[in-house]
Enzyme design. Structure first.
Site, mmCIF file in Angstrom:
data_model
loop_
_atom_site.group_PDB
_atom_site.id
_atom_site.type_symbol
_atom_site.label_atom_id
_atom_site.label_comp_id
_atom_site.label_asym_id
_atom_site.label_seq_id
_atom_site.Cartn_x
_atom_site.Cartn_y
_atom_site.Cartn_z
ATOM 1 N N CYS A 117 2.085 7.626 18.599
ATOM 2 C CA CYS A 117 0.865 8.196 18.018
ATOM 3 C C CYS A 117 -0.197 8.507 19.079
ATOM 4 O O CYS A 117 -1.210 9.121 18.772
ATOM 5 C CB CYS A 117 0.306 7.256 16.957
ATOM 6 N N HIS A 257 -7.259 8.215 16.286
ATOM 7 C CA HIS A 257 -5.971 8.363 15.603
ATOM 8 C C HIS A 257 -6.131 7.824 14.186
ATOM 9 O O HIS A 257 -6.706 6.756 13.973
ATOM 10 C CB HIS A 257 -4.888 7.598 16.367
ATOM 11 N N ASN A 287 -0.938 8.622 8.101
ATOM 12 C CA ASN A 287 -0.768 8.583 9.550
ATOM 13 C C ASN A 287 0.249 9.647 9.966
ATOM 14 O O ASN A 287 1.452 9.480 9.755
ATOM 15 C CB ASN A 287 -0.287 7.178 9.955
HETATM 16 C C1 COA Z 1 1.033 -1.783 7.160
HETATM 17 C C2 COA Z 1 -0.098 -2.743 6.818
HETATM 18 C C3 COA Z 1 -1.067 -2.069 5.877
HETATM 19 C C4 COA Z 1 0.505 -3.945 6.123
HETATM 20 O O1 COA Z 1 -0.517 -4.870 5.898
HETATM 21 P P1 COA Z 1 -0.298 -6.405 6.300
HETATM 22 O O2 COA Z 1 -1.491 -7.162 5.923
HETATM 23 O O3 COA Z 1 0.101 -6.449 7.729
HETATM 24 O O4 COA Z 1 0.884 -6.765 5.371
HETATM 25 P P2 COA Z 1 2.058 -7.773 5.644
HETATM 26 O O5 COA Z 1 3.262 -7.004 6.067
HETATM 27 O O6 COA Z 1 1.621 -8.920 6.499
HETATM 28 O O7 COA Z 1 2.267 -8.299 4.183
HETATM 29 C C5 COA Z 1 1.288 -9.038 3.466
HETATM 30 C C6 COA Z 1 1.718 -9.124 2.037
HETATM 31 O O8 COA Z 1 1.616 -7.815 1.434
HETATM 32 C C7 COA Z 1 2.893 -7.440 0.927
HETATM 33 N N1 COA Z 1 3.045 -6.007 1.117
HETATM 34 C C8 COA Z 1 3.433 -5.337 2.231
HETATM 35 N N2 COA Z 1 3.438 -4.030 1.984
HETATM 36 C C9 COA Z 1 3.055 -3.862 0.711
HETATM 37 C C10 COA Z 1 2.863 -2.728 -0.104
HETATM 38 N N3 COA Z 1 3.080 -1.477 0.331
HETATM 39 N N4 COA Z 1 2.425 -2.933 -1.367
HETATM 40 C C11 COA Z 1 2.197 -4.156 -1.844
HETATM 41 N N5 COA Z 1 2.356 -5.279 -1.124
HETATM 42 C C12 COA Z 1 2.781 -5.127 0.142
HETATM 43 C C13 COA Z 1 3.903 -8.242 1.733
HETATM 44 O O9 COA Z 1 5.110 -8.398 1.066
HETATM 45 C C14 COA Z 1 3.168 -9.536 1.898
HETATM 46 O O10 COA Z 1 3.286 -10.276 0.720
HETATM 47 P P3 COA Z 1 3.427 -11.873 0.752
HETATM 48 O O11 COA Z 1 2.159 -12.366 1.390
HETATM 49 O O12 COA Z 1 3.580 -12.229 -0.686
HETATM 50 O O13 COA Z 1 4.636 -12.138 1.589
HETATM 51 C C15 COA Z 1 -0.835 -3.187 8.089
HETATM 52 O O14 COA Z 1 -0.048 -4.101 8.828
HETATM 53 C C16 COA Z 1 -1.195 -2.079 8.986
HETATM 54 O O15 COA Z 1 -1.885 -1.170 8.599
HETATM 55 N N6 COA Z 1 -0.763 -2.139 10.261
HETATM 56 C C17 COA Z 1 -1.006 -1.137 11.217
HETATM 57 C C18 COA Z 1 -0.058 -0.019 10.967
HETATM 58 C C19 COA Z 1 -0.351 1.156 11.806
HETATM 59 O O16 COA Z 1 -1.474 1.538 11.963
HETATM 60 N N7 COA Z 1 0.708 1.742 12.333
HETATM 61 C C20 COA Z 1 0.675 2.903 13.104
HETATM 62 C C21 COA Z 1 0.106 2.649 14.436
HETATM 63 S S1 COA Z 1 0.227 4.064 15.365
#
Ligand code: COA
Length: 330
Positions: A117, A257, A287
């Protein structure tokens, strides 16, 4: 006599946004998620997805043509084409060569940049160097992605953030003190595992077994990437500002970004810069990786948020892990 540095400026911007809208509600039909969860965690409401017949170059070509029209440049005058993408049409050759052929720009050098990205910032930095050295006068830089093809639609923790699209810019020589004033790039390969596609390269073949395990799709550790982005976005922005000798009060607009609204809000807090100085359109496009910054730049220009003489900062972060920022005087 001191030699005057030649800066590159953005002479025209173009975009391509696929027609098909995929909302959070649509996603909630096929996976265990909700509009509320996605909006709260990312700020994303909907994203655009390509049609089955479209590939990355199709989007890049549309954006490139529009950028050349906006810049008032005929394709015959383009000296170099650089495409930033992490979802190329083919592994070999470069998507830039496919675009070059289809735009009938025979003999124009063309290559891809793979910096996740951060790809558009890397490509901008590389393209501007060809202008600064005086080798080329006009460079076409394209950020294009069909992320929907490389996303793991069985992983609700990663696929919900992605979108497809393309943006392109034409770089030309700037007047002194205008155009790109500074650029700052970085990478940390120890973070490869946090955002990568395991199979499909020379390390791991695409076998039926790997396909069944979605090893040919993007794997992301969302928390790790989130923490990295929260750290790096303000840091690289401040570094690039320092290199340009520009204070944060002089900034008219920061175009980060477009990955997650919470990352942008955290950067704003950390740098003590109001949110209205940040361009945000991830709510509508998700994204789009290397395309997100030129798409947001295009929208900022359309909405009159950038005026001649304004200081504009572009800042990206992504797979690699990579990061980069560019400070420009428009
Ligand atoms: C993707 C993102 C939103 C996920 O959020 P998070 O807080 O890290 O989520 P986690 O993977 O730790 O999961 C937390 C909980 O939400 C749940 N969960 C994950 N994705 C979910 C979704 N789409 N809908 C509902 N629940 C979800 C998980 O199962 C977990 O549940 P649990 O606590 O019961 O086990 C976040 O990590 C993020 O935005 N990261 C950066 C991504 C990014 O910018 N990438 C590109 C960079 S260039």
């Amino acid at each position: 006599m001191p030699i005057e540095k030649i800066n590159a400026l953005i002479a025209g911007v173009g975009i391509c946004i696929p027609d098909t809208v995929l909302t959070n509600h649509d996603l909630a039909i096929t996976m265990d998620t909700s509009d509320e969860w996605i909006q709260t965690m990312t700020g994303i409401r909907e994203r655009r997805i390509v049609d089955p017949a479209q590939a990355t170059s199709d989007l890049g070509i549309v954006a490139a043509k529009q950028a050349m029209i906006r810049a008032g440049i005929d394709r015959a005058n383009i000296d170099l084409i650089i495409v930033a993408t992490m979802s190329p049409d083919l592994l070999v050759p470069a998507t830039a060569c496919i675009i070059q052929e289809r735009l009938e720009m025979k003999n124009t050098p063309a290559f891809d940049i793979s910096a996740g990205c951060s790809g558009f910032i890397y490509a901008l930095a590389v393209g501007s160097q060809f202008i600064s050295t005086g080798l080329y006068n006009t460079v076409l830089v394209i950020g294009a992605e069909t992320n929907s093809r490389i996303a793991n639609w069985e992983d609700r923790g990663s696929c919900i953030v992605i979108g497809d699209g393309a943006g392109a810019v034409v770089l030309q020589r700037a007047l002194p003190e205008h155009g790109i004033l500074s650029m700052c790039l970085g990478a940390d390969g120890s973070g490869i595992k946090h955002l990568h596609t395991p199979a499909g390269g020379t390390r791991m073949a695409v076998t039926a077994e790997n396909i069944a395990a979605n090893m040919h799709k993007v794997k992301m550790d969302g928390q790790e990437v989130f923490q990295f982005a929260m750290r790096m976005l303000p840091k690289v922005t401040e570094q690039a500002l320092k290199m340009a000798n520009i204070s944060k009060e002089e900034i008219a607009l920061i175009i980060p970004h477009q990955a997650n609204l919470r990352i942008i809000e955290a950067a704003a807090r950390r740098m003590d810069i109001p949110m209205d100085k940040f361009m945000v359109n991830l709510d509508r496009y998700g994204n789009t990786s290397a395309a997100s910054i030129p798409i947001a730049l295009h929208e900022a220009l359309e909405n009159g948020r950038i005026k001649p003489g304004n200081v504009v900062v572009l800042a990206g972060f992504g797979a690699g892990l990579t990061w980069g920022a560019v400070v420009m005087r428009w």
